[in-house]
Design a protein around this motif. Structure first.
Motif, short mmCIF file in Angstrom:
data_model
loop_
_atom_site.label_atom_id
_atom_site.label_comp_id
_atom_site.label_asym_id
_atom_site.label_seq_id
_atom_site.Cartn_x
_atom_site.Cartn_y
_atom_site.Cartn_z
N UNK A 187 0.83 -1.21 0.00
CA UNK A 187 0.00 0.00 0.00
C UNK A 187 0.86 1.26 0.00
N UNK A 188 1.90 1.26 0.83
CA UNK A 188 2.79 2.42 0.90
C UNK A 188 3.54 2.63 -0.41
N UNK A 189 3.98 1.54 -1.02
CA UNK A 189 4.72 1.66 -2.28
C UNK A 189 3.83 2.15 -3.41
N UNK A 190 2.60 1.69 -3.46
CA UNK A 190 1.66 2.17 -4.48
C UNK A 190 1.42 3.67 -4.29
N UNK A 191 1.24 4.09 -3.04
CA UNK A 191 1.02 5.52 -2.77
C UNK A 191 2.24 6.34 -3.18
N UNK A 192 3.44 5.84 -2.88
CA UNK A 192 4.67 6.55 -3.23
C UNK A 192 4.82 6.65 -4.75
N UNK A 193 4.56 5.54 -5.45
CA UNK A 193 4.67 5.55 -6.91
C UNK A 193 3.62 6.47 -7.52
N UNK A 194 2.41 6.44 -6.99
CA UNK A 194 1.34 7.26 -7.53
C UNK A 194 1.61 8.74 -7.29
N UNK A 195 2.26 9.08 -6.18
CA UNK A 195 2.59 10.48 -5.94
C UNK A 195 3.69 10.95 -6.90
N UNK A 196 4.52 10.03 -7.36
CA UNK A 196 5.56 10.38 -8.33
C UNK A 196 5.01 10.47 -9.75
N UNK A 197 3.97 9.68 -10.06
CA UNK A 197 3.39 9.67 -11.41
C UNK A 197 1.92 9.30 -11.29
N UNK A 198 1.06 10.29 -11.42
CA UNK A 198 -0.38 10.05 -11.29
C UNK A 198 -1.08 10.15 -12.63
N UNK A 199 -0.48 9.55 -13.66
CA UNK A 199 -0.99 9.71 -15.02
C UNK A 199 -2.11 8.75 -15.40
N UNK A 200 -2.52 7.85 -14.54
CA UNK A 200 -3.59 6.93 -14.93
C UNK A 200 -3.86 5.89 -13.87
N UNK A 201 -4.45 4.78 -14.30
CA UNK A 201 -4.78 3.69 -13.40
C UNK A 201 -3.54 2.99 -12.87
#
Length: 120
Positions: free
Chosen positions: A36-50
């Motif tokens: 969960x933490x890694x998904x949040x970190x990755x999404x904060x770095x790139x929120x371009x889609x699903x």
């Protein structure tokens, strides 16, 4: 589209993860919280889609976790790319692809009926 790959290790009951060829990292007491933490970190770095993710244990104390952001899912990737490149027409192509997939799933269900009840 962003692809984030993490090397995860467990030591002393604590899971830690560091991004392969990057600066993102996280730690947690269990793999679920770590993901969960890694998904949040990755999404904060790139929120371009699903978001898609994959967690694979290599051995009981190490794993590889991959987060893919953007780009659609499976066969929908080409339609998603077309929507970005082609403007409004791509959305119609994506809807048509979904309808085709639904019809295919329905026909597969019909093929799988062998006339007996496995649990009856």
């Amino acid at each position: 589209m962003g692809v984030f790959t993490f090397v995860c290790k467990s030591k002393g009951g604590e899971w830690t993860a560091k991004q392969y060829e990057g600066d993102l990292e996280a730690s947690a007491s269990c793999t679920y919280d770590l993901q969960r933490k890694l998904v949040q970190a990755a999404f904060s770095a790139d929120s371009s889609g699903g978001v898609q993710s994959s967690f694979s244990l290599v051995c009981p104390t190490s794993a590889v976790f991959q987060v893919i952001i953007g780009g659609g899912a499976g066969g929908g990737f080409a339609a998603g790319g077309g929507a970005a490149a082609g403007g409004g027409g791509g959305g119609e192509a994506a809807a048509a692809t979904k309808e085709e997939e639904k019809k295919k799933e329905e026909s597969e269900e019909e093929e799988g009926d062998f006339g007996f009840d496995l649990f009856g």
